[in-house]
Design a protein around this motif. Sequence first.
Motif, PDB file in Angstrom:
ATOM      1  N   ASN A   7       5.596  22.004  71.146  1.00 30.14           N
ATOM      2  CA  ASN A   7       4.918  20.718  71.258  1.00 30.14           C
ATOM      3  C   ASN A   7       4.980  20.028  69.897  1.00 30.14           C
ATOM      4  N   ILE A   8       5.530  18.839  69.863  1.00 31.32           N
ATOM      5  CA  ILE A   8       5.751  18.125  68.607  1.00 31.32           C
ATOM      6  C   ILE A   8       5.050  16.779  68.664  1.00 31.32           C
ATOM      7  N   ILE A   9       4.159  16.554  67.709  1.00 34.38           N
ATOM      8  CA  ILE A   9       3.394  15.308  67.643  1.00 34.38           C
ATOM      9  C   ILE A   9       3.678  14.649  66.302  1.00 34.38           C
ATOM     10  N   ARG A  10       4.251  13.464  66.348  1.00 36.09           N
ATOM     11  CA  ARG A  10       4.493  12.735  65.104  1.00 36.09           C
ATOM     12  C   ARG A  10       3.318  11.819  64.798  1.00 36.09           C
ATOM     13  N   ILE A  11       2.834  11.899  63.577  1.00 40.25           N
ATOM     14  CA  ILE A  11       1.839  10.951  63.068  1.00 40.25           C
ATOM     15  C   ILE A  11       2.540  10.125  61.994  1.00 40.25           C
ATOM     16  N   GLY A  12       2.819   8.871  62.310  1.00 39.29           N
ATOM     17  CA  GLY A  12       3.589   8.053  61.397  1.00 39.29           C
ATOM     18  C   GLY A  12       2.952   6.703  61.129  1.00 39.29           C
ATOM     19  N   THR A  13       3.569   5.970  60.230  1.00 39.33           N
ATOM     20  CA  THR A  13       3.180   4.587  59.961  1.00 39.33           C
ATOM     21  C   THR A  13       4.296   3.671  60.441  1.00 39.33           C
ATOM     22  N   SER A  14       3.923   2.448  60.781  1.00 42.71           N
ATOM     23  CA  SER A  14       4.913   1.553  61.359  1.00 42.71           C
ATOM     24  C   SER A  14       4.451   0.110  61.230  1.00 42.71           C
ATOM     25  N   GLY A  15       5.400  -0.806  61.441  1.00 38.25           N
ATOM     26  CA  GLY A  15       5.093  -2.221  61.494  1.00 38.25           C
ATOM     27  C   GLY A  15       5.207  -2.727  62.919  1.00 38.25           C
ATOM     28  N   ALA A  16       4.201  -3.479  63.371  1.00 35.55           N
ATOM     29  CA  ALA A  16       4.217  -4.037  64.726  1.00 35.55           C
ATOM     30  C   ALA A  16       5.124  -5.253  64.793  1.00 35.55           C
ATOM     31  N   LEU A  17       5.753  -5.444  65.952  1.00 32.48           N
ATOM     32  CA  LEU A  17       6.601  -6.617  66.180  1.00 32.48           C
ATOM     33  C   LEU A  17       5.905  -7.667  67.032  1.00 32.48           C
ATOM     34  N   GLN A  18       4.873  -7.256  67.768  1.00 32.47           N
ATOM     35  CA  GLN A  18       4.167  -8.190  68.651  1.00 32.47           C
ATOM     36  C   GLN A  18       2.947  -8.770  67.938  1.00 32.47           C
ATOM     37  N   PRO A  19       2.726 -10.078  68.026  1.00 31.08           N
ATOM     38  CA  PRO A  19       1.614 -10.704  67.301  1.00 31.08           C
ATOM     39  C   PRO A  19       0.237 -10.234  67.755  1.00 31.08           C
ATOM     40  N   ASP A  20       0.139  -9.704  68.983  1.00 33.76           N
ATOM     41  CA  ASP A  20      -1.170  -9.288  69.498  1.00 33.76           C
ATOM     42  C   ASP A  20      -1.505  -7.838  69.173  1.00 33.76           C
ATOM     43  N   ILE A  21      -0.665  -7.152  68.392  1.00 27.47           N
ATOM     44  CA  ILE A  21      -0.962  -5.789  67.948  1.00 27.47           C
ATOM     45  C   ILE A  21      -1.409  -5.872  66.489  1.00 27.47           C
ATOM     46  N   PRO A  22      -2.703  -5.767  66.229  1.00 29.07           N
ATOM     47  CA  PRO A  22      -3.195  -6.000  64.871  1.00 29.07           C
ATOM     48  C   PRO A  22      -2.922  -4.835  63.929  1.00 29.07           C
ATOM     49  N   VAL A  23      -2.916  -5.125  62.640  1.00 26.38           N
ATOM     50  CA  VAL A  23      -2.857  -4.043  61.662  1.00 26.38           C
ATOM     51  C   VAL A  23      -4.103  -3.184  61.815  1.00 26.38           C
ATOM     52  N   ASP A  24      -3.970  -1.914  61.472  1.00 17.79           N
ATOM     53  CA  ASP A  24      -5.022  -0.898  61.565  1.00 17.79           C
ATOM     54  C   ASP A  24      -5.256  -0.422  62.999  1.00 17.79           C
ATOM     55  N   SER A  25      -4.388  -0.820  63.941  1.00 14.28           N
ATOM     56  CA  SER A  25      -4.453  -0.283  65.303  1.00 14.28           C
ATOM     57  C   SER A  25      -3.476   0.880  65.423  1.00 14.28           C
ATOM     58  N   PHE A  26      -3.459   1.537  66.603  1.00 16.42           N
ATOM     59  CA  PHE A  26      -2.562   2.661  66.865  1.00 16.42           C
ATOM     60  C   PHE A  26      -1.628   2.310  68.019  1.00 16.42           C
ATOM     61  N   VAL A  27      -0.414   2.853  67.956  1.00 19.11           N
ATOM     62  CA  VAL A  27       0.564   2.677  69.029  1.00 19.11           C
ATOM     63  C   VAL A  27       1.114   4.033  69.426  1.00 19.11           C
ATOM     64  N   ILE A  28       1.149   4.299  70.738  1.00 19.68           N
ATOM     65  CA  ILE A  28       1.879   5.447  71.275  1.00 19.68           C
ATOM     66  C   ILE A  28       3.242   4.952  71.741  1.00 19.68           C
ATOM     67  N   SER A  29       4.263   5.648  71.331  1.00 22.12           N
ATOM     68  CA  SER A  29       5.630   5.286  71.713  1.00 22.12           C
ATOM     69  C   SER A  29       5.936   5.868  73.089  1.00 22.12           C
ATOM     70  N   ALA A  30       5.829   5.040  74.125  1.00 23.50           N
ATOM     71  CA  ALA A  30       6.152   5.504  75.470  1.00 23.50           C
ATOM     72  C   ALA A  30       7.644   5.801  75.584  1.00 23.50           C
ATOM     73  N   ILE A  31       8.438   4.988  74.887  1.00 21.26           N
ATOM     74  CA  ILE A  31       9.893   5.149  74.865  1.00 21.26           C
ATOM     75  C   ILE A  31      10.370   4.939  73.437  1.00 21.26           C
ATOM     76  N   GLY A  32      11.312   5.740  73.009  1.00 19.18           N
ATOM     77  CA  GLY A  32      11.983   5.521  71.736  1.00 19.18           C
ATOM     78  C   GLY A  32      13.337   4.876  71.991  1.00 19.18           C
ATOM     79  N   LEU A  33      13.596   3.756  71.315  1.00 18.91           N
ATOM     80  CA  LEU A  33      14.874   3.051  71.445  1.00 18.91           C
ATOM     81  C   LEU A  33      15.642   3.225  70.144  1.00 18.91           C
ATOM     82  N   GLY A  34      16.648   4.064  70.165  1.00 22.41           N
ATOM     83  CA  GLY A  34      17.378   4.405  68.952  1.00 22.41           C
ATOM     84  C   GLY A  34      18.481   3.414  68.627  1.00 22.41           C
ATOM     85  N   LEU A  35      18.367   2.778  67.479  1.00 22.04           N
ATOM     86  CA  LEU A  35      19.408   1.877  66.980  1.00 22.04           C
ATOM     87  C   LEU A  35      20.239   2.570  65.905  1.00 22.04           C
ATOM     88  N   ASP A  36      20.000   3.854  65.709  1.00 22.67           N
ATOM     89  CA  ASP A  36      20.590   4.619  64.608  1.00 22.67           C
ATOM     90  C   ASP A  36      21.849   5.381  65.004  1.00 22.67           C
TER      91      ASP A  36
END
Length: 293
Positions: free
Chosen positions: A109-138
């Motif tokens: 079981n692997i749980i990542r605790i990371g920092t990130s920048g939001a792209l949507q204006p309605d997601i405020p700083v200091d909130s949390f996001v769970i990544s339902a899907i990872g979209l790899g551009l790498d």
Amino acid sequence: MIAASELILNPDGSVYHLNLKPENIAHDIIFVGDPDRVEKITHLFDSIEFSTQKREFKTQTGNYKGKRLTVISTGIGADNIDIVLNELDALVNIDLETRKIKDKLTSLNIIRIGTSGALQPDIPVDSFVISAIGLGLDCMLRSYQSETVTIPFLENAFVKYTNWNPNKGQPYAVACSEKLAELLGNPSIYKGITATAGGFYGPQERVLRLALQDEKLNSKMDSFNYKGTKITNLEMETAAIYGLSALLGHQAISLNAIIANRSNGTFSSNPDATIEKLIDYVLTQISKKGTQI
């Protein structure tokens, strides 16, 4: 038998980059990027039984409220995730003495605790996001036979919507672990698609001295919508974690502390406090589930 050139071990028998032996890790593992963030988690533990560091890969294993946990720093980027996940898998699913794959495989079981920048204006700083899907551009996952775990309809929709340059390689999309999403989900936590970039500057549309291949990519990602799900945030590890975990049979989820909003141009006034709150939330949730998630 896996050749010595393919599975490299240190003289003490530990895996090459992580400097770990099988007995050094727990079944439940927390990923962080920054080595300094490891002890921001483990200082809350009741005890620490093991600690090591090699390069950016720092590992501590201990007990938190009766639960054995391992915390590992992965450093930055999908290339480091490739190292960390393959070597962790080797620790539990390959006999390091005979160099043979075990008959009975273990799922971590692997749980990542990371920092990130939001792209949507309605997601405020200091909130949390769970990544339902990872979209790899790498493109890292494309080095493997990954078709069994990816979401081609989403990938193709994204390529078409953004007019993605094929010279950059085909994006890949992988879902999180449903089991871990249920464990760590909360109505107050945002959910969406996390885009994983292959770098910090140009790949995330930051301009210093170099011109970008597509200077409108972020705005396209902002407005992309797949079956009602938007791209919530942009970082550098999640899709790689999801992709390799799915291929190797592990459960993975990524939680992001939003310390910046790229759409609004805002940044957290106290990012450390936001990260600490996310750490407390994760430890509280996983400690409720007995000895194993």
